[in-house]
Motif scaffolding. Structure first.
Motif, mmCIF file in Angstrom:
data_model
loop_
_atom_site.group_PDB
_atom_site.id
_atom_site.type_symbol
_atom_site.label_atom_id
_atom_site.label_comp_id
_atom_site.label_asym_id
_atom_site.label_seq_id
_atom_site.Cartn_x
_atom_site.Cartn_y
_atom_site.Cartn_z
ATOM 1 N N TYR A 104 0.810 -1.217 0.000
ATOM 2 C CA TYR A 104 0.000 0.000 0.000
ATOM 3 C C TYR A 104 0.848 1.275 0.000
ATOM 4 N N ASP A 105 2.152 1.106 -0.140
ATOM 5 C CA ASP A 105 3.067 2.241 -0.085
ATOM 6 C C ASP A 105 3.114 2.934 -1.441
ATOM 7 N N SER A 106 2.580 4.137 -1.510
ATOM 8 C CA SER A 106 2.549 4.877 -2.769
ATOM 9 C C SER A 106 3.622 5.952 -2.850
ATOM 10 N N SER A 107 4.535 5.944 -1.896
ATOM 11 C CA SER A 107 5.598 6.949 -1.877
ATOM 12 C C SER A 107 6.669 6.598 -2.898
ATOM 13 N N PRO A 108 7.569 7.534 -3.225
ATOM 14 C CA PRO A 108 8.644 7.229 -4.172
ATOM 15 C C PRO A 108 9.427 5.986 -3.754
ATOM 16 N N GLN A 109 9.771 5.156 -4.747
ATOM 17 C CA GLN A 109 10.459 3.898 -4.500
ATOM 18 C C GLN A 109 11.838 3.917 -5.152
ATOM 19 N N PRO A 110 12.813 3.243 -4.538
ATOM 20 C CA PRO A 110 14.159 3.223 -5.131
ATOM 21 C C PRO A 110 14.210 2.367 -6.396
ATOM 22 N N PHE A 111 14.956 2.835 -7.390
ATOM 23 C CA PHE A 111 15.213 2.013 -8.559
ATOM 24 C C PHE A 111 16.163 0.881 -8.177
ATOM 25 N N LEU A 112 16.010 -0.258 -8.802
ATOM 26 C CA LEU A 112 16.939 -1.366 -8.598
ATOM 27 C C LEU A 112 18.248 -1.091 -9.328
ATOM 28 N N ALA A 113 19.329 -1.612 -8.797
ATOM 29 C CA ALA A 113 20.637 -1.423 -9.436
ATOM 30 C C ALA A 113 20.625 -1.937 -10.866
#
Length: 856
Positions: free
Chosen positions: A760-769
């Motif tokens: 349910y987390d709609s915040s910015p997410q880190p890109f994978l390496a």
């Protein structure tokens, strides 16, 4: 074996090797090779995948940017009910295609038509039957890959189809008996990856969406949907290295090529169903590969509502849980889930954006046809019911539009160029002056019920030009080998006779003896069939039970060769068969693998036999001396009691030629091998080094999940309108009560359900390496060209011909294959002339997957 392939093996400077910087171990990894991915591979029984949430929202990467802008604008206008309609099929036989989602009449957005197959338009008339995937792969010709894709896409477009359910790279062909291997290309990931990319580009250039399938680990028909005493589908247990270096590789190529859709498969992966596996859908496909299109279920491949949505599923097909059941995991249940918060609105919005963006990405607006779709999958009658199962709205449903164009000539060329000459003791090409030609075997002749006389080609009668199952199309005609050879012989004023009964031994022997007496030619046709598991042919439940020829083909060959000293064997097969009993027989003067050629079968093989086309096709799999030589087999019997059968891909990346090399098994005919009527020589091998920036893991974060429009919380807004009379078994988005609990019909509503908090987390997410924030396909540095290999190829024979130089690399690690294919080309060279083979080598070609670092 490498040298026997007769192909190019390049050595590269050792300085090429780069070591990735250490990274953070993959959280919750249960892979057996997680501590040292380069020295251990292969899955273990009971393998599980780590969870990965939230489901990544598309951002319009690369050339998807404009389509995403249009999709955002469109989806922002939609109501909750209209959004649910986009994502949910209306049910089996609810509309005219094998799959349709709901329409949005208010905005003039019609129901999307999803239609098989990967070799033509299924279940309709006046369409072409193209060569199968395994056949076009055997051409090793990028231009033909693209041309076939474009021609198929054009026919789907002109029939009013929106999504072609193909191409196929799953199964890739882990085991040679796999029932649907022929729908795909090859057990080599690079050959399959190049073929699928060019096919996707061709299909979508025609103005329709491609759906690359089946994602992922779908390598057999047995237990794909459980069994009589088993409720759960088979689990394909795959470790992380093998997933990246083998099974995911061609899907990455399809994503990079822009495939609009990916179909999740029936099986489980590491004991989680493919269509609700958050690791394969969220982490690998949408995050690491940056897939911008939508994930669609295989038909009845959905096993949950909320869980599948949170795990990355975007569209369910055909919409109902069981065919014509009138029940759905989504539809009204998706409406309820958004209203009660178990599925966040942004996740539903992302589903819709992905679907609509794919529509705009291929410019479906500009590629509409009248009366689309202008056919019905359920009948070829001109008039019938628009809603077939409900028997409602009687009208004209088939317009019998002929969409074939000039594709027959292309099909003939593709089939001929995908034909592989395995042996030739000077018998071929035939001159046309043979005094008497004999044709033997049912595979040379007509199916007594007609070419479409067995539903979905579910029999092996007559010549084999198509396997069976949903990956089929109706033949507009089928040119048999016998009629084409007869026409050729008669044009030269000579004689031809045939015995097409496989068991008429006395007649076979008598004709073969006469032909040998007058120095004629005996041409024996044999086959081996396979297909999808819902059809059983001669006790083969989709998958082949063995690798032998069907109809006692070995006996047919033995009988003819006992009397005829010039016997040419032609095989139409879905994959490798055992030829050890007769391939060295001195009376077998030539052997041809004619693959699965489609409607122009007879013309294509006649072109090869009589030298109108110089064979240039190459094997796309290895021909072993025994079934056990392949190292992998299918699971034919349950091995986990009443639980999900467990198929451990313990061999890792070592399938087909990689396995043969690893164990020192000598094949009869090598992967990549194929003869010609001329000869070629290689010289002047050069390796050019290119300057490229160092590999840099991707960093940074996405934006927040967009929320488009608003949702009313008044449940009365979602009831069935008074002016709509619902169709029987049709899936609608409407509630049947203003009470969500009552509408759900679930006695446990609101209790005993827990879902991953991260979902349910709609915040910015880190890109994978290993991912990308630039374009689909993963870290873009993987595609940097580091080397270019060139060589001179000279035609040293007397006739023009095609050669297929192939570039193999030895990566050299302790868990690497001896060599792996990395590039190829097909070159036409005149007699006595030379051509230049050029092949680029990318960073990806030289990289291994590091599970701990989760990067290449």
């Amino acid at each position: 074996m490498t040298l026997m392939r007769g192909v190019l093996l390049a050595a590269l400077p050792l300085a090429l090797a780069q070591v990735n910087p250490p990274g953070t171990p993959f959280p919750n990894s249960t892979y057996p090779n997680s501590t040292d991915p380069l020295t251990d591979s292969g899955a273990q029984s009971g393998e599980t995948s780590p969870p990965s949430y939230p489901s990544p929202w598309g951002e319009g990467l690369g050339d998807w940017e404009a389509a995403y802008a249009q999709a955002h604008a469109f989806v922002s206008q939609l109501t909750l009910l209209e959004k649910v309609n986009l994502t949910t099929g209306v049910g089996w036989e609810g509309e005219k295609c094998v799959g349709n989602n709901g329409a949005i009449p208010r905005l003039g957005f019609k129901s999307l038509c999803m239609q098989d197959s990967p070799l033509g338009v299924r279940d309709t008339d006046f369409v072409s039957a193209f060569p199968a995937g395994v056949t076009i792969a055997a051409t090793w010709d990028r231009q033909l890959f693209y041309q076939r894709g474009y021609d198929m896409g054009s026919e789907h477009r002109d029939k009013g189809v929106d999504v072609q359910l193909g191409p196929v790279v799953g199964p890739i062909g882990r085991s040679p008996e796999g029932g649907r291997n022929w729908e795909g290309f090859s057990p080599d990931p690079v050959l399959s990856g190049i073929a699928v990319a060019q096919t996707v580009k061709g299909i979508q250039a025609a103005g329709i969406m491609s759906c690359t399938k089946h994602y992922i680990g779908y390598e057999q028909e047995h237990f794909r949907q459980g069994g009589p005493t088993i409720s759960d589908s088979i689990s394909s247990n795959i470790d992380d290295v093998t997933m990246h270096e083998l099974y995911l590789w061609p899907f990455a190529d399809a994503v990079r090529a822009g495939t609009a859709s990916v179909m999740c498969s029936y099986n489980q992966i590491n004991n989680s169903y493919a269509c609700q596996n958050s690791w394969t859908q969220n982490y690998l496909l949408k995050n690491e590969l940056g897939f911008q299109g939508f994930v669609m279920t295989d038909w009845s491949g959905q096993h949950s509502g909320v869980s599948s949505a949170l795990a990355g599923l975007d569209m369910t097909m055909p919409g109902d849980i069981g065919f014509d059941s009138g029940t759905s995991f989504w539809g009204p249940n998706l409406t309820i889930a958004v209203l009660n918060g178990t599925i966040p609105q942004w996740r539903l919005d992302d589903m819709c954006v992905r679907i609509v963006a794919a529509w705009y990405y291929v410019d479906r607006e500009a590629n509409q046809v009248e009366n689309a779709p202008n056919f019905s999958s359920w009948t070829e009658d001109t008039f019938g019911y628009l809603h077939y199962y409900a028997s409602e709205d009687y009208t004209q449903i088939n317009y019998h539009v002929d969409v074939r164009g000039d594709h027959a000539a292309n099909i003939r060329t593709q089939a001929a160029k995908g034909t592989v000459l395995l042996k030739n003791n000077g018998a071929l090409p035939l001159t046309g002056k043979e005094k008497l030609t004999g044709v033997f075997g049912s595979d040379a002749s007509e199916n007594q019920y007609g070419p479409n006389g067995c539903s979905d080609r579910g029999c092996d009668n007559g010549t084999l030009a198509m396997g069976w199952g949903s990956g089929t199309a109706n033949f507009p005609y089928l040119v048999t080998p016998l009629e084409a050879i007869k026409a050729e012989v008669l044009s030269n004023g000579k004689s031809i006779e045939s015995v097409i009964d496989d068991y008429a031994y006395a007649q076979q022997n008598a004709l073969a003896r006469r032909i040998s007496d007058v120095a004629g030619a005996c041409i024996v046709f044999v086959n081996a069939d396979a297909g999808e598991g819902y059809i059983i042919v001669d006790d083969n439940e989709g998958d082949r039970n063995n690798l032998t020829l069907w109809h006692n083909g070995d006996d047919l060959i033995r009988n003819v060769t006992s009397f005829c000293n010039n016997t040419i064997v032609v095989m139409h097969t879905v994959g490798p068969v055992l030829v050890d009993a007769w391939y060295e027989n001195e009376n077998v003067t030539a052997i041809i693998w004619a693959a699965i050629p489609g409607q122009e079968s007879g013309n294509a093989i006649t072109d090869i036999l009589y030298g109108k086309v110089n064979p240039g096709g190459k094997n796309v799999f290895t021909w072993g001396a025994s079934r056990g030589a392949y190292g992998t087999d299918l699971l034919y019997e349950p091995n986990n009691g009443a639980g999900a059968p467990q198929e451990d891909f313990a061999e890792g990346i070592f399938i087909d030629y990689r396995h043969f090399d690893r164990v020192g098994e000598t094949p009869i005919y090598e992967f990549g091998f194929g003869l010609s009527y001329t000869t070629f020589a290689y010289s002047n091998l050069q390796v050019q080094t290119h300057s490229a920036p160092a590999y840099t893991p991707t960093t940074g974060q996405t934006g927040s999940a967009p929320v488009l429009g608003s949702v009313s919380n008044n449940t009365a807004d979602y009831l069935l309108p008074d002016d709509i009379t619902p169709l029987v078994a049709y899936i609608y988005p409407y509630l049947n009560s203003t009470s969500l609990a009552a509408s759900s019909g679930d006695p446990q509503y609101g209790i005993n359900y827990t879902f991953p908090a991260g979902a349910y987390d709609s915040s910015p997410q880190p890109f994978l390496a290993a991912g990308s924030k630039v374009a689909p396909g993963g870290n873009q540095a993987l595609y940097d060209i580091l080397f270019t290999v060139t060589a001179t190829v000279t035609n040293t024979g007397g006739v023009a011909g095609d050669e297929v130089p192939q570039l193999y690399l030895s990566l050299g690690g302790p868990n690497d294959a001896k060599v792996v294919l990395r590039n190829f080309d097909r070159i036409t060279i005149a007699a006595g002339a030379s051509g230049t083979f050029t092949a680029d080598i990318t960073r990806r070609d030289l990289s291994n997957w590091d599970t701990d670092a989760q990067d290449w």
